[in-house]
Design a protein around this motif. Sequence first.
Motif, PDB file in Angstrom:
ATOM      1  N   VAL A  22       0.832  -1.199   0.000  1.00 39.18           N
ATOM      2  CA  VAL A  22       0.000   0.000   0.000  1.00 39.18           C
ATOM      3  C   VAL A  22       0.864   1.245   0.000  1.00 39.18           C
ATOM      4  O   VAL A  22       0.680   2.166  -0.792  1.00 39.18           O
ATOM      5  N   ASP A  23       1.845   1.277   0.933  1.00 36.68           N
ATOM      6  CA  ASP A  23       2.647   2.480   1.098  1.00 36.68           C
ATOM      7  C   ASP A  23       3.496   2.768  -0.128  1.00 36.68           C
ATOM      8  O   ASP A  23       3.554   3.896  -0.607  1.00 36.68           O
ATOM      9  N   SER A  24       4.203   1.749  -0.638  1.00 33.63           N
ATOM     10  CA  SER A  24       5.101   1.992  -1.762  1.00 33.63           C
ATOM     11  C   SER A  24       4.325   2.385  -3.003  1.00 33.63           C
ATOM     12  O   SER A  24       4.754   3.266  -3.756  1.00 33.63           O
ATOM     13  N   SER A  25       3.182   1.756  -3.250  1.00 38.38           N
ATOM     14  CA  SER A  25       2.409   2.069  -4.444  1.00 38.38           C
ATOM     15  C   SER A  25       2.019   3.539  -4.474  1.00 38.38           C
ATOM     16  O   SER A  25       2.226   4.235  -5.464  1.00 38.38           O
ATOM     17  N   LYS A  26       1.468   4.018  -3.367  1.00 38.19           N
ATOM     18  CA  LYS A  26       1.021   5.407  -3.335  1.00 38.19           C
ATOM     19  C   LYS A  26       2.191   6.377  -3.285  1.00 38.19           C
ATOM     20  O   LYS A  26       2.167   7.445  -3.900  1.00 38.19           O
ATOM     21  N   GLU A  27       3.230   5.987  -2.554  1.00 33.38           N
ATOM     22  CA  GLU A  27       4.417   6.840  -2.469  1.00 33.38           C
ATOM     23  C   GLU A  27       5.091   6.966  -3.829  1.00 33.38           C
ATOM     24  O   GLU A  27       5.517   8.060  -4.230  1.00 33.38           O
ATOM     25  N   PHE A  28       5.197   5.857  -4.564  1.00 29.63           N
ATOM     26  CA  PHE A  28       5.849   5.885  -5.876  1.00 29.63           C
ATOM     27  C   PHE A  28       5.085   6.776  -6.848  1.00 29.63           C
ATOM     28  O   PHE A  28       5.676   7.534  -7.624  1.00 29.63           O
ATOM     29  N   ALA A 193      -8.894   4.839 -20.941  1.00 22.50           N
ATOM     30  CA  ALA A 193      -8.869   6.065 -20.160  1.00 22.50           C
ATOM     31  C   ALA A 193      -7.575   6.209 -19.357  1.00 22.50           C
ATOM     32  O   ALA A 193      -7.039   5.225 -18.839  1.00 22.50           O
ATOM     33  N   LEU A 194      -7.085   7.424 -19.257  1.00 27.22           N
ATOM     34  CA  LEU A 194      -5.912   7.728 -18.449  1.00 27.22           C
ATOM     35  C   LEU A 194      -6.174   7.308 -17.002  1.00 27.22           C
ATOM     36  O   LEU A 194      -7.246   7.548 -16.449  1.00 27.22           O
ATOM     37  N   GLY A 195      -5.185   6.668 -16.402  1.00 29.71           N
ATOM     38  CA  GLY A 195      -5.330   6.216 -15.027  1.00 29.71           C
ATOM     39  C   GLY A 195      -5.926   4.834 -14.896  1.00 29.71           C
ATOM     40  O   GLY A 195      -6.100   4.335 -13.786  1.00 29.71           O
ATOM     41  N   THR A 196      -6.230   4.196 -16.032  1.00 27.45           N
ATOM     42  CA  THR A 196      -6.712   2.822 -16.014  1.00 27.45           C
ATOM     43  C   THR A 196      -5.657   1.906 -16.602  1.00 27.45           C
ATOM     44  O   THR A 196      -4.810   2.324 -17.405  1.00 27.45           O
ATOM     45  N   ASN A 339      -3.337  -6.680  -7.113  1.00 30.84           N
ATOM     46  CA  ASN A 339      -3.089  -6.122  -5.780  1.00 30.84           C
ATOM     47  C   ASN A 339      -2.358  -4.793  -5.871  1.00 30.84           C
ATOM     48  O   ASN A 339      -2.788  -3.782  -5.295  1.00 30.84           O
ATOM     49  N   VAL A 340      -1.252  -4.769  -6.618  1.00 33.01           N
ATOM     50  CA  VAL A 340      -0.416  -3.566  -6.673  1.00 33.01           C
ATOM     51  C   VAL A 340      -1.125  -2.444  -7.426  1.00 33.01           C
ATOM     52  O   VAL A 340      -1.184  -1.297  -6.953  1.00 33.01           O
ATOM     53  N   GLY A 346      -6.688   2.306  -7.670  1.00 32.64           N
ATOM     54  CA  GLY A 346      -8.071   1.999  -7.330  1.00 32.64           C
ATOM     55  C   GLY A 346      -8.528   0.790  -8.120  1.00 32.64           C
ATOM     56  O   GLY A 346      -8.285   0.702  -9.328  1.00 32.64           O
ATOM     57  N   PHE A 347      -9.199  -0.122  -7.450  1.00 29.37           N
ATOM     58  CA  PHE A 347      -9.554  -1.383  -8.102  1.00 29.37           C
ATOM     59  C   PHE A 347     -10.552  -1.187  -9.242  1.00 29.37           C
ATOM     60  O   PHE A 347     -10.610  -1.994 -10.163  1.00 29.37           O
ATOM     61  N   ASP A 348     -11.322  -0.100  -9.202  1.00 26.96           N
ATOM     62  CA  ASP A 348     -12.268   0.175 -10.290  1.00 26.96           C
ATOM     63  C   ASP A 348     -11.557   0.577 -11.580  1.00 26.96           C
ATOM     64  O   ASP A 348     -12.166   0.574 -12.654  1.00 26.96           O
ATOM     65  N   ASN A 349     -10.283   0.933 -11.474  1.00 26.19           N
ATOM     66  CA  ASN A 349      -9.519   1.365 -12.647  1.00 26.19           C
ATOM     67  C   ASN A 349      -8.689   0.239 -13.264  1.00 26.19           C
ATOM     68  O   ASN A 349      -7.843   0.486 -14.128  1.00 26.19           O
TER      69      ASN A 349
END
Length: 434
Positions: A22-28, A193-196, A339-340, A346-349
């Motif tokens: 969780v931390d590394s994904s968002k931090e990266f 879409a961007l972000g997916t 997971n990553v 976000g899992f919806d993306n």
Amino acid sequence: MASSKSLHLIFLLAVIFADVAVDSSKEFLQRARETEFYDWMVGIRRRIHENPELGFEEFQTSELVRKELDAMEIPYKHPFAVTGVVGYVGSGKPPFVALRADMDALALQELVEWEHKSKIPGKMHACGHDAHIAMLLGAAKILQEHRDELQGTVVLIFQPAEEGSGGAKKMIEHGALENVEAIFGFHVRSAKALGTVTSRPGPLLAANGFFEAVISGKGGHAAVPQLAIDPILAASNVIVSLQNLVSRETNPLESQVVTVGKFQGGSAFNIIPESVSIAGTFRSFSKESFFQLKQRIEEVIIAQAAVQMCNATVDFLTEKQPFYPVTVNSEQLHRHFLNVAGEMLGFDNIKDELPTMGAEDFSFYSEVVPVAYFYFLGMQNESHPPLKIGHSPLFQVNEEVLPYGAALHAALAFEYLSDAQIPSMEKERVHDEL
């Protein structure tokens, strides 16, 4: 059944590594979005875009990659497959996980007018490989900043000649995958879409091959066709018969394609030529059906030409491009990807990707590496005009995609190495208990 003590240890390990994910994904992702970091990636992508190079000719591109790795103090080996570069981040010890980007451009004249348009007539980055390089360098930068936390080694593969020449196969032959136990690859996607991100486990992209046939008859004047043997008529019958291989010889539940994309011959409207040539591609989702299709293509071309009293020779062009295998995604890495990517975007993306008859030479990696995974990054958003598909002279990259690719690629490798530290027996016990 595991003991209560071992189950407690497993639970603690799972919690620890879940928190890391969780931390590394968002931090990266946050790091890749920082203005200075983003502008650096954009600058790399634009320099490469201005100076496109075809397969096995990526000398300037390779030099740029090496200079950036030098600036980050990342060791590398060069050359692989003429222009390829392989960098190393981490402990230098197992496990080894690889990230791959392709470097070559296409033989197209860019028609998009902008400040950083291709400076090389007849060549352009019309498939996004310039963005792939920038994103892998971005991932390298993030990983190098966290090198002391890496529980193994990340192998950075900058590969030449994806577009039709099988550069991946050459990289493998030259030892680029030494000790690699897992590999990730990606590709930008205009229509998403961007972000997916999109992908799927199992077969993703088809096996691919090319063929060229020369059909020879006897030339003559169009006014007296009975004195000639018309290779155009023979070739026309060949093309129609080739379509029957899919419509009448293939199981409707299997996927195959035979497409003739070139028909050349003749120099005047009133002359029957001595010979004509046709060329095309054939694709399938299994190795067995692929080679069966190859056999039937050769048989049909030769036999149909003979019906019209012509001779035919068939060349499958493997010296120019080897047959591409099916690209198959690991079930294990698909769960890891969900997971990553889910924690980062976000899992919806995360969207399902249907199998497609397109081909990728990443398939060579998926044949020899124990686990491999390929995915797509969306680029389209409301602030950017509709993007054209790849291999178009109007193709553009929405550079807002760069942080997503850099961060996700880095996180996939980082988390893989972290997860690999859970003993395999303990992971199996966790799986059994669930």
